[in-house]
Design an enzyme around this catalytic site. Structure first.
Site: not given
Length: 428
Positions: A265, A355, A394
């Protein structure tokens, strides 16, 4: 891609739905309608001229056969050919302009989503209790450094800020997490795909990343190939192109896939003071879930993916919450998204670790992915869904912070111990 029929039937309704996500697309919608009329008029004119052209082409041999003069008819024929060429050139220009506008429209948010941005996100449910300590807890950067799990300084030395190195037991812990995720998905009937890390432009176009977000990926120059290639930002970009330009049977759906990849990213902006270490980076590992479904199977698939992500986090024993995103916080290619947010104690809040999104038929339209109805034989666009299952960058910080003990050691979640030789505690 948004269905052009919906825009024709209710342009004001489409504008209103897109405005819920903060996208002011009124001028684009109006221009799309204008180009759509021009396109259909050009097609009609071209077809009329081609029909007349064919008629005259058949008359010329007959006129000559009867000894007549075909010059006038031939002149009309040549004039029609020129008009057809002009019309087809104009049609291509209209279609290209129309396609670019259509590709630039974000997906329509589902009707039940709140308007606005992340300030209107809605926490739906909480799991477990926040971790409290009877000692001064360490943050994950210090824990991972003291326990020899992560080498942050050498990661920066090798690749710059936003990179790190897993070392020793940290590497094994990372691999244990990935194995836990993959084994769980396979047991649930998902097919593991190991996809290329370098993708072609069409993958990003189908996924909805291109053309609008083309500057957010790492592009790769190849002197032997003029086509654009890029490092995948998520395995979704590959998995949602598996059935591009294909027509499946209804019986083949749903298709359930997972893939493990590193993700690359180009993060925009600067890192916040609370996002040190590996919470936000340019490369991280993730297991991605993707489903292809029928229209009527779409909502059930979404619920399944949410349940799977929640079960993975719950299995690690963490405190977390599930959040329904407002329309403006949902990705441009998605119609709805729920986030799984985990507590990282040192950050005094929650960070997204999964997500789960439903694009409805938006990606399928961009990638021409259809299925044939068993009863009618008609083709329809599939629905595509994706979800992180899970990203580790995370998870690992939450793991060491939530499971730390007074002496600086970290308790290993029970579900991971079989991958680590039965070890229960990480000690310095």
């Amino acid at each position: 891609m948004v269905d052009i029929k919906l825009i024709r039937e209710d342009p004001e309704g489409i504008k209103k739905r897109l405005k819920k996500r903060g996208a002011e697309c009124s001028s684009e919608i109006d221009r799309i309608l204008e180009l759509d009329v021009l396109r259909r008029e050009s097609i009609s004119e071209s077809e009329t001229n081609k029909a007349e052209q064919n008629k005259l082409s058949k008359q010329i041999p007959q006129i000559k056969k009867e000894g007549g003069d075909a010059a006038e008819t031939l002149a009309r024929l040549n004039n029609l050919k020129a008009k057809v060429r002009e019309t087809e050139t104009a049609l291509r220009e209209v279609e290209e302009a129309l396609e670019q506008l259509m590709l630039g429209l974000p997906n329509l948010p589902d009707e039940d989503l709140a308007s606005g941005g992340k300030e209107n996100n809605e926490p739906l449910r909480y799991y477990g209790e926040p971790r409290t300590f009877d000692f001064e807890p360490k943050n994950h950067v210090d824990l991972c450094t003291d326990l020899g799990l992560i080498d942050y300084q050498r990661g920066v030395k090798l690749a710059g800020s936003g990179f790190w190195i897993y070392r020793g037991f940290g590497s094994r812990l990372e691999w244990a997490l990935l194995n836990y995720f993959i084994d769980t998905h396979i047991a649930d009937g998902y097919e593991l795909q190991l996809v290329p890390y370098i993708l072609e432009y069409q993958c990003g176009l189908t996924a909805g990343q291109f053309p609008k977000f083309g500057d957010e990926v790492y592009k790769i120059a190849n002197p032997n190939d003029e086509r654009l290639h890029y490092l995948l930002p998520t395995a979704e970009a590959a998995l949602v192109s598996l059935h591009r330009d294909e027509i499946l049977t209804e019986a083949e759906l749903p298709k359930k896939y997972i893939s493990f990849t590193p993700c690359f990213r180009r993060e925009a902006g600067t890192y916040g003071s609370d996002e040190r270490g590996m919470v936000r980076g340019h490369q991280f590992n993730k297991v991605e879930m993707v489903q292809y479904t029928t229209q009527e199977g779409s909502d059930a698939a979404f619920d399944e993916l949410i349940g799977k992500a929640e079960a993975l986090v719950s299995g690690l024993g963490f405190h977390f919450r599930t959040v329904k995103l407002a329309a403006g916080d949902v990705g441009a290619a998605m119609a709805r998204t729920f986030d799984i947010e985990i507590q990282i104690p040192s950050m005094n809040g929650y960070k997204e670790v999964s997500s789960v999104s439903n694009s409805r038929c938006y990606q399928a339209r961009r990638g021409a992915m259809r299925y044939r109805r068993a009863e009618t034989g008609k083709t329809e666009f599939m629905h595509t869904l994706n979800g992180s299952g899970l990203a580790t960058s995370r998870i690992l910080p939450a793991l060491v912070e939530q499971n730390q003990q007074k002496d600086g050691s970290v308790v290993i979640p029970e579900v991971l111990r079989k991958y680590l030789g039965g070890l229960e505690v990480i000690e310095a």
